[in-house]
Write an enzyme that holds these catalytic residues in place. Structure first.
Site, short mmCIF file in Angstrom:
data_model
loop_
_atom_site.label_atom_id
_atom_site.label_comp_id
_atom_site.label_asym_id
_atom_site.label_seq_id
_atom_site.Cartn_x
_atom_site.Cartn_y
_atom_site.Cartn_z
N ASN A 52 0.95 -1.03 -0.07
CA ASN A 52 0.18 -0.01 -0.01
C ASN A 52 0.95 1.31 -0.03
O ASN A 52 1.66 1.23 -0.84
CB ASN A 52 -1.12 0.11 0.97
N ASP A 53 0.79 2.20 0.85
CA ASP A 53 1.11 3.55 0.70
C ASP A 53 2.78 3.60 0.20
O ASP A 53 3.55 3.07 0.89
CB ASP A 53 1.18 4.17 2.18
N GLU A 234 -5.86 10.22 7.16
CA GLU A 234 -4.79 9.39 6.97
C GLU A 234 -3.61 10.05 6.25
O GLU A 234 -4.08 10.76 5.26
CB GLU A 234 -4.98 7.82 6.38
C1 FRU Z 1 -3.27 4.22 4.82
C2 FRU Z 1 -2.73 3.44 5.84
C3 FRU Z 1 -1.76 4.40 6.90
C4 FRU Z 1 -1.19 3.36 7.51
C5 FRU Z 1 -0.82 2.26 6.81
C6 FRU Z 1 -0.75 0.76 7.17
O1 FRU Z 1 -3.49 3.37 3.66
O2 FRU Z 1 -4.07 2.95 6.68
O3 FRU Z 1 -2.69 5.18 7.46
O4 FRU Z 1 0.05 3.93 8.03
O5 FRU Z 1 -2.00 2.45 5.76
O6 FRU Z 1 -0.55 0.09 6.14
#
Ligand code: FRU
Length: 517
Positions: A52-53, A234
């Site tokens: 993800n991020d 987030e």
């Molecule tokens: C956003 C999020 C963040 C967190 C991360 C966890 O997609 O939920 O807030 O740090 O991904 O994987």
């Protein structure tokens, strides 16, 4: 309120090297099962596993570095690690060892998102969130999150010394969520902002200050989202940007959780966007615009920006929001967007265009000149396109079609994704109703009055094996969506529905792979 002036202390609960080795083995095992039908040719993804991020974005010692949230043991979200790739030119990327695995008490359930910043000593500092489940087991009892610091052991940014916690969570003042630090320096002071869900369940950004980047003091709530449904912001971002008049503005970016869909807005489960406004140290941010999405597509979330030589660059995660997620069967899940450059227009609207360096992906160019598509006809542009960029203009005054544009990833089974100018909606639309794989639905990027009155609509359409990025009018609107083609050759066709389309110019660029396959 929450002040931390104690020194960070590492609290190991596991051998980091051993955890990293296990994570590498996890990715390798998934890589061995990988199906490449939709695996990106030039977007950043993990070799195997879930991502993800984007995290820790920076340029250091002549290389671009992109880290990302990684679950190395499955194609679903799970205990978070940091994956890592780097590049000299933003075109060809090199896979680096997994950078961080949970090994301290405060991050035992995940090394969550965070960012990098170059310190006064010229070295990068990495701030991230240490995540634990509050009940010690699972998400039913909420999160317990604190901010952490790690420093690379050398200029390759491949090994890190974890310093430990720098900001503790005032658990009586927040409703579990307390994460995603972004650090910057302004007028001699270091600032950190991150996302918080307040005791009243409001989405906020808190601001801390520091003189030495290690000891942090709570300063104030920088911003509270006006919508009471929004309970968490987030991956917040906060940076100055200069408008064409040379005036400095401040931009707040965040990925809001809880906003309800309304018309064309907030159509994704969670929605990433920004506000432009002003800020003076010691004060809250003052918005001067409404919320605007960074990207109008189905799959864009948790972007992070970073500053290099006065340019503000950004990478987003193409979040697959809706289950079932077909690529999870393929040994990998999720990719990032191209690197985008953020520019502020005189209208207080940000443009985000792929950074110029990535023009280096273009290998060959075919100019197709002007094309007329008669009413209800299709014109094939490519018989089989896995990795191309299309540059095209649509003459809106001489186009009578209701929907005018492209079918991409068009396979013999009838599957395709439509990318069209919709004259009824007065918008650019990406429509996956005919897709045989993956989530369907359509997304709408409404155009401004001046864009509708302009002679030409300009599109750059990046097509990869399993996703598209559509850049409208030099980044005034962007739409990023997964698009999973069916079996067989993947055609690109010009289409004009219930009317004709005039295309004054059309160029096809074949794109190189980014070296990560
Ligand atoms: C956003 C999020 C963040 C967190 C991360 C966890 O997609 O939920 O807030 O740090 O991904 O994987």
């Amino acid at each position: 309120m929450a002040t931390t002036l104690t020194d960070p202390v590492p609290t190991p609960i596991a051998d980091h090297d051993e955890r990293l080795a296990r994570a590498e083995a996890g990715v390798r095992a998934l890589r061995a099962t990988r199906n490449d039908r939709w695996y990106p040719h030039y977007h950043i993804a993990s070799d195997g596993g879930w991502i993800n991020d984007p995290n820790g974005l920076c340029r250091y010692d002549g290389r671009w570095h992109v880290f990302y949230q990684l679950h190395p043991f499955g194609t679903q979200w799970g205990p978070m690690h940091w994956g890592h790739v780097s590049s000299e030119d933003m075109v060809t990327w090199r896979r680096e060892p997994i950078a961080m695995a949970p090994s301290l008490e405060q991050e035992k359930d995940g090394v969550f998102s965070g960012s990098a910043v170059i310190g006064d000593d010229g070295k990068p500092y990495f701030y991230y969130t240490g995540h634990r489940w509050a009940n010690g087991r699972d998400n039913t009892g909420g999160d317990w999150q604190v901010q952490m610091l790690a420093e690379p052991t050398d200029g390759t940014l491949t090994r890190f010394t974890k310093r430990g916690m720098v900001i503790d969570c005032p658990t009586d003042e927040v409703d579990h969520h307390f994460r995603d630090p972004k650090v910057f320096k302004h007028e001699g002071t270091w600032y950190m902002t991150f996302g918080v869900s307040s005791r009243e369940h409001r989405g906020q950004m808190w601001l801390y200050t520091s003189d030495d980047m290690v000891h942090w003091t709570f300063e104030r709530v920088l911003f509270e989202h006006p919508d009471p449904d929004v309970y968490m912001l987030e991956c917040p971002d906060f940076f100055p940007i200069v408008n064409p008049d040379g005036e400095r503005k401040w931009v707040i970016g965040f990925s809001a959780q809880g906003a309800r869909p309304h018309g064309f807005a907030n159509r994704n489960r969670d929605n990433a966007g920004y506000l432009v406004g002003s800020w003076q140290p010691g004060n809250a941010f003052v918005p001067e615009t409404d919320f605007r999405p960074w990207d109008y597509g189905h799959n864009f979330y948790a972007p992070q920006s970073f500053t290099v030589d006065g340019r503000q660059l950004m990478v987003g995660w193409m979040s697959p929001f809706v289950e079932p997620i077909d690529m999870q069967e393929d040994g990998w899940c999720g990719n990032l967007t191209l690197v985008r450059e953020i520019v502020l227009g005189a209208d207080n609207v940000l443009r985000t265009v792929p950074a110029a360096e990535q023009l280096g992906l273009r290998t060959s160019r075919e100019d197709l000149g002007a094309v007329e598509v008669p009413t209800n006809q299709e014109v094939t542009v490519c018989e089989d396109a896995e990795a191309i960029e299309l540059e095209m203009t649509i003459d809106l005054r001489h186009t009578t079609a209701e929907r005018a544009g492209l079918h991409v990833h068009a396979t013999p089974d009838g599957s395709c994704t439509a990318i069209v100018y919709d004259d009824q909606l007065q918008a650019v639309v990406i429509d996956r109703q005919a897709a045989v794989h993956g989530d369907k639905g359509y997304r709408v990027a409404p155009l401004g009055k001046d864009e509708l009155e302009a002679a030409e609509l300009r599109l750059r359409v990046f097509i990869d094996r399993g996703c598209v990025e559509v850049v409208v009018n030099d980044g005034r609107e962007v739409l990023s969506s997964y698009s999973f083609p069916g079996e067989g050759p993947r055609a690109v066709r010009l289409v004009a529905e219930s009317g004709s389309m005039a295309v004054p110019s059309l160029t096809v660029h074949r794109l190189a792979g980014n070296g990560l396959e």
